[in-house]
Design an enzyme around this catalytic site. Structure first.
Site, short mmCIF file in Angstrom:
data_model
loop_
_atom_site.label_atom_id
_atom_site.label_comp_id
_atom_site.label_asym_id
_atom_site.label_seq_id
_atom_site.Cartn_x
_atom_site.Cartn_y
_atom_site.Cartn_z
N GLY A 46 0.83 -1.20 0.00
CA GLY A 46 0.00 0.00 0.00
C GLY A 46 0.85 1.24 0.00
O GLY A 46 2.05 1.18 0.33
N GLN A 51 3.23 9.83 1.35
CA GLN A 51 4.49 9.08 1.23
C GLN A 51 5.26 9.40 -0.05
O GLN A 51 6.43 9.06 -0.18
CB GLN A 51 4.24 7.57 1.28
CG GLN A 51 3.81 7.09 2.66
CD GLN A 51 3.61 5.59 2.65
OE1 GLN A 51 2.57 5.10 2.23
NE2 GLN A 51 4.62 4.85 3.08
N CYS A 94 6.51 -0.53 6.90
CA CYS A 94 6.08 0.66 6.17
C CYS A 94 7.22 1.11 5.26
O CYS A 94 8.38 1.13 5.69
CB CYS A 94 5.74 1.77 7.17
SG CYS A 94 5.24 3.31 6.40
N LEU A 95 6.89 1.44 4.02
CA LEU A 95 7.93 1.85 3.07
C LEU A 95 8.64 3.13 3.53
O LEU A 95 9.76 3.40 3.11
CB LEU A 95 7.34 2.06 1.68
CG LEU A 95 6.80 0.79 0.99
CD1 LEU A 95 6.08 1.15 -0.30
CD2 LEU A 95 7.93 -0.19 0.71
N HIS A 136 -3.88 1.04 7.80
CA HIS A 136 -2.51 1.55 7.83
C HIS A 136 -2.39 2.77 6.91
O HIS A 136 -1.82 3.80 7.30
CB HIS A 136 -1.56 0.42 7.39
CG HIS A 136 -0.12 0.82 7.27
ND1 HIS A 136 0.88 0.24 8.03
CD2 HIS A 136 0.51 1.74 6.48
CE1 HIS A 136 2.04 0.79 7.71
NE2 HIS A 136 1.85 1.69 6.77
N GLU A 137 -2.93 2.66 5.69
CA GLU A 137 -2.81 3.77 4.73
C GLU A 137 -3.64 4.97 5.15
O GLU A 137 -3.22 6.12 4.98
CB GLU A 137 -3.20 3.31 3.31
CG GLU A 137 -2.33 2.19 2.74
CD GLU A 137 -0.83 2.39 2.92
OE1 GLU A 137 -0.36 3.54 2.90
OE2 GLU A 137 -0.13 1.38 3.11
N HIS A 140 -1.87 7.07 7.55
CA HIS A 140 -0.90 7.98 6.93
C HIS A 140 -1.55 9.34 6.61
O HIS A 140 -0.89 10.38 6.69
CB HIS A 140 -0.37 7.39 5.61
CG HIS A 140 0.82 6.49 5.77
ND1 HIS A 140 2.02 6.93 6.27
CD2 HIS A 140 0.99 5.18 5.48
CE1 HIS A 140 2.88 5.92 6.28
NE2 HIS A 140 2.28 4.85 5.82
NI NI Z 1 3.12 2.94 5.66
#
Ligand code: NI
Length: 172
Positions: A46, A51, A94-95, A136-137, A140
């Site tokens: 995701g 991000q 998480c990226l 999770h997204e 963000h």
């Molecule tokens: Ni993340």
């Protein structure tokens, strides 16, 4: 399409509350395409617009490499959780937080409302990993990272490690 730079903690765009999208136009659809391509290139499940440095309420999610190929690609504009049930604990990464993993407790099933890639209103009930990834997204978009959901010790350890690596990079 293009692969975008993924912002890493402590980039301040990650801690800001993102603005609602006003129109699903061509520019936004281009951003969706680029985010999907960037997510796949990074082998992520995701990605949220902050991000990639855009403080807007837009997310893309695809859990198919964890859950099997039947999982859908979800693109949601202005997503909102309107119902949630149960709880599930999974280990999340998480990226934007390389090498950080932590167990997070989330709702097991959620109903999410938003606009799809064409700007049409959509409501979807989801469960399991897809539900976890969506939560999770959406976190963000409110400037919340899994770092904020980790224990105090784990969070401080990661921050300390990061400062050490930054100092080392500067010295070297
Ligand atoms: Ni993340």
């Amino acid at each position: 399409m293009a692969i975008l730079e993924i912002r890493k903690y402590p980039d301040e765009v990650l801690e800001k509350k993102a603005e609602p999208v006003e129109a699903v136009d061509e520019a936004l659809q281009r951003l969706m395409d680029d985010m999907v391509e960037t997510m796949y290139a990074a082998s992520g499940v995701g990605l949220a617009a902050p991000q990639v440095g855009v403080s807007k309420r837009l997310i893309v999610v695809d859990v198919s490499h964890l859950e099997g190929e039947t999982a859908p690609l979800v693109v949601l504009v202005n997503p909102e959780i309107i119902e949630s049930h149960g709880s599930i604990k999974t280990e999340e990464g998480c990226l934007s937080l390389p090498e950080f993993l932590t167990t997070v407790e989330r709702a097991e099933t959620v109903t999410v409302k938003g606009l799809d890639m064409e700007g049409r209103e959509t409501t979807m009930p989801v469960e399991g990993l897809l539900a976890v990834a969506l939560q999770h997204e959406i976190d963000h978009l409110d400037g919340t990272l899994i770092l904020d959901r980790a224990s105090f010790l784990k969070r401080e350890f990661y921050k300390k490690q990061l400062r050490k690596n930054l100092a080392k990079a500067r010295a070297g």
